[in-house]
Motif scaffolding. Structure first.
Motif, short mmCIF file in Angstrom:
data_model
loop_
_atom_site.label_atom_id
_atom_site.label_comp_id
_atom_site.label_asym_id
_atom_site.label_seq_id
_atom_site.Cartn_x
_atom_site.Cartn_y
_atom_site.Cartn_z
N ALA A 8 0.84 -1.21 0.00
CA ALA A 8 0.00 0.00 0.00
C ALA A 8 0.87 1.25 0.00
O ALA A 8 0.56 2.24 -0.67
N LEU A 9 1.98 1.22 0.72
CA LEU A 9 2.90 2.35 0.79
C LEU A 9 3.50 2.64 -0.59
O LEU A 9 3.52 3.79 -1.05
N VAL A 10 3.95 1.60 -1.26
CA VAL A 10 4.54 1.77 -2.59
C VAL A 10 3.48 2.24 -3.58
O VAL A 10 3.73 3.16 -4.38
N ASN A 11 2.30 1.64 -3.55
CA ASN A 11 1.24 2.06 -4.48
C ASN A 11 0.84 3.51 -4.25
O ASN A 11 0.63 4.27 -5.20
N GLU A 12 0.73 3.90 -3.00
CA GLU A 12 0.38 5.29 -2.68
C GLU A 12 1.49 6.23 -3.15
O GLU A 12 1.22 7.30 -3.69
N TYR A 13 2.74 5.83 -2.96
CA TYR A 13 3.87 6.64 -3.43
C TYR A 13 3.83 6.82 -4.95
O TYR A 13 3.98 7.93 -5.45
N ILE A 14 3.61 5.72 -5.67
CA ILE A 14 3.62 5.79 -7.13
C ILE A 14 2.50 6.70 -7.64
O ILE A 14 2.68 7.44 -8.60
N SER A 15 1.36 6.69 -6.96
CA SER A 15 0.24 7.52 -7.42
C SER A 15 0.13 8.84 -6.64
O SER A 15 -0.86 9.55 -6.80
#
Length: 168
Positions: free
Chosen positions: A63-70
């Motif tokens: 979730a952290l990586v996905n939130e960062y990417i978007s």
């Protein structure tokens, strides 16, 4: 016992590691705190299922990586300097290496930076990184290859160092 006690324990136990990942992704401590807070707010809504059936740490990292990417709210983007600070007596080599590396990481794409953080600092396998990013192992290998090649161009003086050692 409160229904969120397990979540609080998880956050207390993993907060530093999650914050480190957020910082390495964002490159700014305040933005990293915002990113982590947004993610933990979302994770708490799924906590009962995660703590019962899943791997909460892997889910939270993903979730952290996905939130960062978007991530859209980056009003104070990192603005890397074209020239690293001069090597002088006021800074040691390790400090200058960290500065140069942070500047180079800021110039990678978000996915490339995420791959480098997950593989080099989080020490995830290619399969774990692929799962976290929601892509194939081949994509992880390709992104890693391109990211490292870009880092070599952006910061050739770091070539002989192991990247995770530079940041510590």
């Amino acid at each position: 016992m409160d229904r969120h006690d397990d979540f609080r324990e998880f956050v207390l136990a993993r907060q530093q590691a999650l914050m480190r990942t957020a910082y390495l992704l964002m490159g700014d401590a305040h933005l990293a705190e915002d990113l982590l807070q947004n993610v933990l707010t979302k994770v708490v809504g799924h906590w009962s299922k995660l703590s019962r059936d899943g791997n909460p740490e892997a889910y939270t990292r993903k979730a952290l990586v996905n939130e960062y990417i978007s991530w859209r709210r980056r009003s104070s983007r990192e603005l890397p300097s074209a020239d690293p600070p001069e090597r002088g007596t006021s800074h040691d080599n390790a400090t200058l290496d960290r500065i140069v590396l942070r500047q180079a990481l800021a110039k990678l794409t978000r996915k490339q930076r995420a791959v480098i953080v997950l593989r080099s600092w989080e020490d995830l396998t290619e399969a774990q990184t692929a799962d976290t990013l929601g892509c194939s192992i081949g994509n992880v290998k390709s992104q890693t290859h391109h990211a490292l090649a870009r880092l070599r161009v952006l910061a050739p003086e770091l070539a002989e160092l192991r990247i995770p050692e530079v940041i510590r």
